[in-house]
Design a protein around this motif. Structure first.
Motif, PDB file in Angstrom:
ATOM      1  N   GLY A  73     -56.621 -62.533 -39.958  1.00 19.39           N
ATOM      2  CA  GLY A  73     -56.651 -62.200 -38.535  1.00 19.39           C
ATOM      3  C   GLY A  73     -56.898 -60.719 -38.326  1.00 19.39           C
ATOM      4  N   ARG A  74     -56.064 -60.096 -37.502  1.00 16.90           N
ATOM      5  CA  ARG A  74     -56.191 -58.657 -37.220  1.00 16.90           C
ATOM      6  C   ARG A  74     -55.145 -57.897 -38.024  1.00 16.90           C
ATOM      7  N   VAL A  75     -55.594 -56.867 -38.728  1.00 19.01           N
ATOM      8  CA  VAL A  75     -54.677 -56.012 -39.488  1.00 19.01           C
ATOM      9  C   VAL A  75     -54.986 -54.552 -39.200  1.00 19.01           C
ATOM     10  N   ALA A  76     -53.963 -53.722 -39.356  1.00 13.18           N
ATOM     11  CA  ALA A  76     -54.128 -52.273 -39.213  1.00 13.18           C
ATOM     12  C   ALA A  76     -53.642 -51.632 -40.502  1.00 13.18           C
ATOM     13  N   ILE A  77     -54.489 -50.777 -41.074  1.00 14.51           N
ATOM     14  CA  ILE A  77     -54.205 -50.088 -42.330  1.00 14.51           C
ATOM     15  C   ILE A  77     -54.142 -48.593 -42.025  1.00 14.51           C
ATOM     16  N   ASP A  78     -53.207 -47.899 -42.664  1.00 13.77           N
ATOM     17  CA  ASP A  78     -53.051 -46.459 -42.447  1.00 13.77           C
ATOM     18  C   ASP A  78     -54.059 -45.691 -43.310  1.00 13.77           C
TER      19      ASP A  78
ATOM     20  N   VAL B  38     -64.858 -45.670 -45.327  1.00 10.69           N
ATOM     21  CA  VAL B  38     -63.464 -45.277 -45.151  1.00 10.69           C
ATOM     22  C   VAL B  38     -62.923 -44.878 -46.519  1.00 10.69           C
ATOM     23  N   ASP B  39     -62.366 -43.677 -46.602  1.00  9.41           N
ATOM     24  CA  ASP B  39     -61.895 -43.151 -47.877  1.00  9.41           C
ATOM     25  C   ASP B  39     -60.526 -43.718 -48.234  1.00  9.41           C
ATOM     26  N   ILE B  40     -60.508 -44.578 -49.244  1.00  6.74           N
ATOM     27  CA  ILE B  40     -59.267 -45.073 -49.834  1.00  6.74           C
ATOM     28  C   ILE B  40     -59.338 -44.706 -51.305  1.00  6.74           C
ATOM     29  N   PRO B  41     -58.490 -43.779 -51.741  1.00  6.06           N
ATOM     30  CA  PRO B  41     -58.501 -43.406 -53.159  1.00  6.06           C
ATOM     31  C   PRO B  41     -58.283 -44.648 -54.017  1.00  6.06           C
ATOM     32  N   SER B  42     -59.078 -44.769 -55.082  1.00  2.35           N
ATOM     33  CA  SER B  42     -58.962 -45.955 -55.916  1.00  2.35           C
ATOM     34  C   SER B  42     -59.577 -45.727 -57.283  1.00  2.35           C
ATOM     35  N   SER B  43     -58.797 -46.016 -58.298  1.00  3.82           N
ATOM     36  CA  SER B  43     -59.305 -46.068 -59.669  1.00  3.82           C
ATOM     37  C   SER B  43     -59.001 -47.443 -60.261  1.00  3.82           C
ATOM     38  N   CYS B  44     -58.729 -48.395 -59.399  1.00  2.46           N
ATOM     39  CA  CYS B  44     -58.357 -49.748 -59.829  1.00  2.46           C
ATOM     40  C   CYS B  44     -59.385 -50.355 -60.771  1.00  2.46           C
ATOM     41  N   ARG B  45     -60.598 -50.260 -60.385  1.00  2.00           N
ATOM     42  CA  ARG B  45     -61.666 -50.910 -61.156  1.00  2.00           C
ATOM     43  C   ARG B  45     -61.961 -50.160 -62.453  1.00  2.00           C
ATOM     44  N   SER B  46     -61.390 -48.970 -62.589  1.00  2.60           N
ATOM     45  CA  SER B  46     -61.512 -48.201 -63.829  1.00  2.60           C
ATOM     46  C   SER B  46     -60.278 -48.360 -64.701  1.00  2.60           C
ATOM     47  N   GLY B  47     -59.332 -49.169 -64.246  1.00  2.00           N
ATOM     48  CA  GLY B  47     -58.165 -49.468 -65.058  1.00  2.00           C
ATOM     49  C   GLY B  47     -56.865 -48.801 -64.667  1.00  2.00           C
TER      50      GLY B  47
ATOM     51  N   CYS C  49     -54.263 -49.216 -62.304  1.00  2.00           N
ATOM     52  CA  CYS C  49     -53.750 -50.167 -61.318  1.00  2.00           C
ATOM     53  C   CYS C  49     -52.783 -49.498 -60.349  1.00  2.00           C
ATOM     54  N   GLY C  50     -52.927 -49.822 -59.077  1.00  2.85           N
ATOM     55  CA  GLY C  50     -52.029 -49.326 -58.045  1.00  2.85           C
ATOM     56  C   GLY C  50     -52.535 -48.130 -57.274  1.00  2.85           C
ATOM     57  N   THR C  51     -53.663 -47.573 -57.672  1.00  2.00           N
ATOM     58  CA  THR C  51     -54.160 -46.374 -57.004  1.00  2.00           C
ATOM     59  C   THR C  51     -54.729 -46.643 -55.611  1.00  2.00           C
ATOM     60  N   CYS C  52     -54.994 -47.890 -55.293  1.00  2.00           N
ATOM     61  CA  CYS C  52     -55.562 -48.232 -53.981  1.00  2.00           C
ATOM     62  C   CYS C  52     -54.486 -48.592 -52.963  1.00  2.00           C
ATOM     63  N   LYS C  53     -53.243 -48.330 -53.273  1.00  2.00           N
ATOM     64  CA  LYS C  53     -52.114 -48.694 -52.413  1.00  2.00           C
ATOM     65  C   LYS C  53     -52.246 -48.009 -51.051  1.00  2.00           C
ATOM     66  N   GLN C  54     -52.096 -48.806 -49.985  1.00  2.00           N
ATOM     67  CA  GLN C  54     -52.133 -48.291 -48.621  1.00  2.00           C
ATOM     68  C   GLN C  54     -51.050 -48.974 -47.802  1.00  2.00           C
ATOM     69  N   LYS C  55     -50.641 -48.316 -46.736  1.00  2.00           N
ATOM     70  CA  LYS C  55     -49.599 -48.871 -45.858  1.00  2.00           C
ATOM     71  C   LYS C  55     -50.233 -49.830 -44.851  1.00  2.00           C
ATOM     72  N   LEU C  56     -49.692 -51.031 -44.806  1.00  2.00           N
ATOM     73  CA  LEU C  56     -50.088 -52.029 -43.819  1.00  2.00           C
ATOM     74  C   LEU C  56     -49.232 -51.788 -42.583  1.00  2.00           C
TER      75      LEU C  56
ATOM     76  N   ILE D 143     -49.567 -52.262 -49.474  1.00  2.00           N
ATOM     77  CA  ILE D 143     -50.375 -53.334 -50.057  1.00  2.00           C
ATOM     78  C   ILE D 143     -51.329 -52.738 -51.086  1.00  2.00           C
ATOM     79  N   LEU D 144     -51.851 -53.588 -51.936  1.00  2.00           N
ATOM     80  CA  LEU D 144     -52.930 -53.193 -52.841  1.00  2.00           C
ATOM     81  C   LEU D 144     -54.225 -53.669 -52.205  1.00  2.00           C
ATOM     82  N   THR D 145     -55.064 -52.726 -51.796  1.00  2.00           N
ATOM     83  CA  THR D 145     -56.287 -53.084 -51.067  1.00  2.00           C
ATOM     84  C   THR D 145     -57.325 -53.755 -51.956  1.00  2.00           C
ATOM     85  N   CYS D 146     -57.236 -53.558 -53.274  1.00  2.00           N
ATOM     86  CA  CYS D 146     -58.256 -54.113 -54.172  1.00  2.00           C
ATOM     87  C   CYS D 146     -58.149 -55.627 -54.337  1.00  2.00           C
TER      88      CYS D 146
END
Length: 128
Positions: A122-127, A71-80, A82-89, A113-116
């Motif tokens: 329980g059950r969650v739905a992410i956009d 699942v494609d979630i843009p993210s550069s969190c682990r490269s420094g 912060c906040g690039t993995c933000k997704q709507k819960l 939310i920050l997915t990282c």
């Protein structure tokens, strides 16, 4: 440090039982940082845009689960960046491993939310 309740984190409260019975999506709930003992149960993540529903464990991060399942979630969190993995819960609740400092009040009010650093509860739905 003041305690953080659900309303102060995302500006929303838990849906009533009547709302839950109508079949409408429940409002997202974002909780304070998780404790290791609280994240050892099964969970389900629905990635709405990709159409994937994943059975997982609450000790996994949402971003790790997404990456494992393609699942494609843009993210550069682990490269420094912060906040690039933000997704709507869209539904459900997550617990954070640490303080989600990259989310501002507006993000929280909109249910982001920050997915990282978030664990599904329980059950969650992410956009995504």
């Amino acid at each position: 440090m003041p305690s953080l309740d659900t309303a102060s984190l995302n500006g929303k409260s838990q849906p009533s039982s009547a709302e839950a019975q109508t079949g409408q999506l429940a409002e997202p709930v974002i909780s304070a940082p998780a404790k290791q003992s609280e994240i050892s149960q099964a969970a389900v993540i629905s990635f709405v845009k990709s159409g994937k529903e994943i059975n997982c464990d609450r000790n996994q991060f949402v971003l790790d689960i997404a990456e494992q399942e393609g699942v494609d979630i843009p993210s550069s969190c682990r490269s420094g960046t912060c906040g690039t993995c933000k997704q709507k819960l869209l539904e459900g609740e997550v617990k954070y491993e640490g303080e989600p400092e990259a989310l501002d009040d507006s993000d929280r009010e909109q249910g982001y939310i920050l997915t990282c650093i978030s664990h599904p509860v329980g059950r969650v739905a992410i956009d995504a």
